[in-house]
Motif scaffolding. Structure first.
Motif, PDB file in Angstrom:
ATOM      1  N   GLN A  23      -3.357   1.549   1.479  1.00 41.52           N
ATOM      2  CA  GLN A  23      -3.094   2.568   2.487  1.00 41.52           C
ATOM      3  C   GLN A  23      -2.858   3.882   1.759  1.00 41.52           C
ATOM      4  O   GLN A  23      -2.128   3.938   0.781  1.00 41.52           O
ATOM      5  N   SER A  24      -3.456   4.944   2.252  1.00 35.89           N
ATOM      6  CA  SER A  24      -3.292   6.248   1.635  1.00 35.89           C
ATOM      7  C   SER A  24      -2.192   7.017   2.360  1.00 35.89           C
ATOM      8  O   SER A  24      -2.124   7.022   3.584  1.00 35.89           O
ATOM      9  N   THR A  66      -1.875   6.003  -3.066  1.00 38.30           N
ATOM     10  CA  THR A  66      -2.325   4.776  -2.430  1.00 38.30           C
ATOM     11  C   THR A  66      -1.232   3.738  -2.550  1.00 38.30           C
ATOM     12  O   THR A  66      -0.700   3.524  -3.642  1.00 38.30           O
TER      13      THR A  66
END
Length: 69
Positions: A23-24, A66
């Protein structure tokens, strides 16, 4: 032919599983330490580790990371 098909399916499933965990996230701050602190807090809330992927310094510091579970 079955071997090639099986290998392609295995690769596709592996790619999907890795994509599901990454997930950013982004944060801004007045200093690099401030922005990284915001990233670390977000990672801790998510129960994940993080890797900084981008940082930009102008009037403020913008940082992207990230998350990895």
């Amino acid at each position: 032919m079955k071997t090639v098909k099986s290998a392609l399916i295995a690769i596709a499933l592996t790619a999907v599983s890795f994509a599901g965990f990454a997930q950013s996230i982004t944060a801004t701050g007045s200093t690099i330490d401030d922005a990284e602190s915001h990233i670390a807090q977000q990672a801790q809330k998510a129960g994940a580790t993080y890797k900084i992927t981008e940082s930009y310094s102008g009037n403020q510091v913008h940082m992207t990371a990230t998350l990895h579970k």
